[in-house]
Enzyme design. Sequence first.
Site, PDB file in Angstrom:
ATOM      1  N   HIS A  80       0.821  -1.223   0.000  1.00 35.36           N
ATOM      2  CA  HIS A  80       0.000   0.000   0.000  1.00 35.36           C
ATOM      3  C   HIS A  80       0.849   1.265   0.000  1.00 35.36           C
ATOM      4  O   HIS A  80       0.344   2.353  -0.247  1.00 35.36           O
ATOM      5  CB  HIS A  80      -0.933  -0.002   1.217  1.00 35.36           C
ATOM      6  CG  HIS A  80      -2.038  -1.007   1.087  1.00 35.36           C
ATOM      7  ND1 HIS A  80      -3.324  -0.672   0.739  1.00 35.36           N
ATOM      8  CD2 HIS A  80      -2.042  -2.356   1.223  1.00 35.36           C
ATOM      9  CE1 HIS A  80      -4.073  -1.767   0.683  1.00 35.36           C
ATOM     10  NE2 HIS A  80      -3.316  -2.801   0.978  1.00 35.36           N
ATOM     11  N   ASP A 103       3.590   9.379  -0.910  1.00 36.41           N
ATOM     12  CA  ASP A 103       2.396   8.620  -0.556  1.00 36.41           C
ATOM     13  C   ASP A 103       2.221   7.488  -1.552  1.00 36.41           C
ATOM     14  O   ASP A 103       2.432   7.699  -2.752  1.00 36.41           O
ATOM     15  CB  ASP A 103       1.157   9.535  -0.611  1.00 36.41           C
ATOM     16  CG  ASP A 103       0.176   9.270   0.523  1.00 36.41           C
ATOM     17  OD1 ASP A 103       0.057   8.103   0.917  1.00 36.41           O
ATOM     18  OD2 ASP A 103      -0.457  10.234   0.999  1.00 36.41           O
TER      19      ASP A 103
HETATM   20  C1  GDG Z   1      -2.144   3.817   3.131  1.00 37.85           C
HETATM   21  C2  GDG Z   1      -1.138   4.525   2.201  1.00 37.85           C
HETATM   22  C3  GDG Z   1      -2.851   4.460   0.384  1.00 37.85           C
HETATM   23  C4  GDG Z   1      -8.312  10.585   7.389  1.00 37.85           C
HETATM   24  N1  GDG Z   1      -8.605  11.406   8.433  1.00 37.85           N
HETATM   25  C5  GDG Z   1      -9.870  11.117   8.802  1.00 37.85           C
HETATM   26  C6  GDG Z   1     -10.344  10.096   7.965  1.00 37.85           C
HETATM   27  N2  GDG Z   1      -9.376   9.802   7.126  1.00 37.85           N
HETATM   28  C7  GDG Z   1      -9.507   8.779   6.064  1.00 37.85           C
HETATM   29  C8  GDG Z   1      -9.507   9.398   4.695  1.00 37.85           C
HETATM   30  C9  GDG Z   1      -9.061   8.198   3.837  1.00 37.85           C
HETATM   31  C10 GDG Z   1      -8.141   7.437   4.791  1.00 37.85           C
HETATM   32  O1  GDG Z   1      -8.437   7.867   6.113  1.00 37.85           O
HETATM   33  C11 GDG Z   1      -6.677   7.745   4.543  1.00 37.85           C
HETATM   34  O2  GDG Z   1      -6.270   7.125   3.387  1.00 37.85           O
HETATM   35  P1  GDG Z   1      -4.910   7.537   2.654  1.00 37.85           P
HETATM   36  O3  GDG Z   1      -4.912   6.851   1.347  1.00 37.85           O
HETATM   37  O4  GDG Z   1      -4.830   9.004   2.547  1.00 37.85           O
HETATM   38  O5  GDG Z   1      -3.715   7.132   3.578  1.00 37.85           O
HETATM   39  P2  GDG Z   1      -3.076   6.049   4.591  1.00 37.85           P
HETATM   40  O6  GDG Z   1      -3.880   5.900   5.819  1.00 37.85           O
HETATM   41  O7  GDG Z   1      -1.680   6.528   4.796  1.00 37.85           O
HETATM   42  O8  GDG Z   1      -3.074   4.656   3.800  1.00 37.85           O
HETATM   43  C12 GDG Z   1      -1.871   5.341   1.149  1.00 37.85           C
HETATM   44  C13 GDG Z   1      -3.747   3.676   1.329  1.00 37.85           C
HETATM   45  O9  GDG Z   1      -2.960   2.956   2.292  1.00 37.85           O
HETATM   46  C14 GDG Z   1      -4.624   2.673   0.599  1.00 37.85           C
HETATM   47  O10 GDG Z   1      -3.844   1.761  -0.153  1.00 37.85           O
HETATM   48  O11 GDG Z   1      -3.661   5.279  -0.442  1.00 37.85           O
HETATM   49  O12 GDG Z   1      -0.937   5.913   0.246  1.00 37.85           O
HETATM   50  O13 GDG Z   1      -0.258   5.360   2.952  1.00 37.85           O
HETATM   51  O14 GDG Z   1     -10.121   7.375   3.507  1.00 37.85           O
HETATM   52  O15 GDG Z   1     -10.775   9.887   4.390  1.00 37.85           O
HETATM   53  N3  GDG Z   1     -11.572   9.573   8.060  1.00 37.85           N
HETATM   54  C15 GDG Z   1     -12.369  10.058   9.049  1.00 37.85           C
HETATM   55  N4  GDG Z   1     -11.979  11.050   9.893  1.00 37.85           N
HETATM   56  C16 GDG Z   1     -10.745  11.604   9.807  1.00 37.85           C
HETATM   57  O16 GDG Z   1     -10.411  12.486  10.596  1.00 37.85           O
HETATM   58  N5  GDG Z   1     -13.588   9.546   9.203  1.00 37.85           N
END
Ligand code: GDG
Length: 462
Positions: free
Chosen positions: A157, A365
Site C-alpha cells: 500500500h 504517498d
Molecule cells: C495507506 C497509504 C494508500 C483521514 N482522516 C480522517 C479520515 N481519514 C480517512 C480518509 C481516507 C483514509 O483515512 C486515509 O487514506 P490515505 O490513502 O490518505 O492514507 P493512509 O492511511 O496513509 O493509507 C496510502 C492507502 O494505504 C490505501 O492503499 O492510499 O498511500 O499510505 O479514507 O478519508 N476519516 C475520518 N476522519 C478523519 O479524521 N472519518
Amino acid sequence: MSRLVVVSNRVADPRKPAAGGLAVALGESLQQTGGLWFGWSGTIVEDGPTGEGELHQQQAGKVTLATLDLSREDHDSYYLGYSNNVLWPVFHDRLDLANFDAGYITGYRRANQLFARKLVPLLKEDDIIWVHDYHLIPLAAELRAMGCKQRIGFFLHIPLPPQIIMAAIPQHEWLMRSLFAYDLIGFQAQQDVQHFERYVLNEARGQALGDDMFRAWNNTVRASAFPIGIDVDEFAALTHAKEAQDMYTTMKREYSQRRLLLGIDRLDYSKGIPNRVRAFRELLANYPENRRSATLIQIASPTRETVDAYGDIRRELESLCGAVNGDYGELDWMPVRYIHRMVARKRVPGLCRAAAVGLVTPLRDGMNLVAKEYVAAQDPADPGVLVLSRFAGAAEQMKEALLVNPYDTHGTAETIQQALQMPLDERRSRHQRLLQRIRDQDVHWWRKTFLDTLKNVPSERG
Ligand code: GDG
C-alpha cells in the site's frame, strides 16, 4: 470458486461501515467465497512469551475472522520497531527518521513466522491467499518454508523506494528476496514497478522477462501496478446522506463570505502538512486579497502516537499554525483551523464538498485516497479544485488535478492561487475527467483486476 484468504496486520468486520472502503471491498470477495481474514487481534499480552499468541476465531456472516494476540515484545519489535521505525520511514524516503535497531528485525521475523505457523492449519489446498502491506513482506517465504503451494499475492500500500534508498536497510536483500516467494506483487504506481525493476536488475543481478515478469534468486514473480481506488458510488451516496448534507450546509453558512481550503490526513510526517501550512502562509503574504477570506481547515487525525517522530510532527504543526494565526488572524477571522481529532466518516464528504480547494500535498504517498474522495464529493455543476502532490501515487492517474511539488513552498502557493481563481468551465472539465477516471478504476476494479491476475499468473509451484 477458490476461497479467498486475506492476511493483513489488522482485521475488520466487513459488515460494519466503520471498517472503511478497503474492508468493504475485500469483504465482497470474502463473502462470495466464504473466505477467511487473518491478522493481529489488536491485543498485546504484557509479559507474554515471544513467538506465541492465542488465536481467536469468529464468524462475520460467511466470513471467518481469525485473529492472533501478540506479546508485548513481539508487538514492539515487529509493529512499532521494524514496521514503523524502519520500513515506513525508508519506504517514504525518510532515511533520517529510520532507526535500524538490530533487535527489531528479529521480532519482525518472529511475528511473521508466528502468523505463518498459525495460518497454515487453517488453509485449504486450493485457497487463493492475498497478503497486505509492509508488515508482512516475508509471510509468503515463511508459508512456503512450511510447504504451502497455494497462489499467494502481495499488495504494497506504500511506495517502494528507489534502489539506492532501499539499499540503506541492512536487510534489504532478504526483504527483496522474500518478495520472490509470492506469485504476484501489486504496487500502487508504475513508478514503484520501475523501482522494483531497477533493484532486480542492478542489485539482485536478475532479469526482466517482459510482461511484468521478473526472475531472481531462482524464482519468477510478476510485479505490476494496480492503483487502489475508492468506492465512488458509496462515497457519492454518503455525500447525499443527512450527516454530510448538514455538514455542508453548516460550512457553507459559516463561510458564506469566505473560500475554504481543506486538508484531511492522518497526522503523519509523510503527508507534508507543515509544508502545506507554509505554502498557505506564503499565499496570504503574496496575495493579500486572500486575507480575511481564505481559510484552511486542516483535519489531522491522531495516529501511531507512541512513535517519537509523530510527537515531533505534532509539535511542529501546532507551533506553525499558532504562528500563522498570530501573524495574520483578525478578531473575526482565523486563517488556519487545525483539528487534531478524527472527524466522523459520515461528515467527511460534506466537508469536502464545501471546500473550494482540496489540498492533498504529501511529500510521499503510496496512493492517497483523500484525493479521490475529494473529487467524488464535489458538485459536478460547481466543483472545487484538487491541488495534488506529484509525489503521491494518485498523481499518475489524476493528471487533471493541479500538480505541485510540496517542497517548493512558493510554487505551491502560486498553484493554490491559480486554484482559487480557476474559472467555472475549466473546473468543470477537469472535474469531469477526474471523476470518470476514479469511477473506471474504483476499488472494485482494483480488487477484481488483482485477483484475476493472481489466478492467471504463470506459476512454477503447481
Ligand atoms: C495507506 C497509504 C494508500 C483521514 N482522516 C480522517 C479520515 N481519514 C480517512 C480518509 C481516507 C483514509 O483515512 C486515509 O487514506 P490515505 O490513502 O490518505 O492514507 P493512509 O492511511 O496513509 O493509507 C496510502 C492507502 O494505504 C490505501 O492503499 O492510499 O498511500 O499510505 O479514507 O478519508 N476519516 C475520518 N476522519 C478523519 O479524521 N472519518
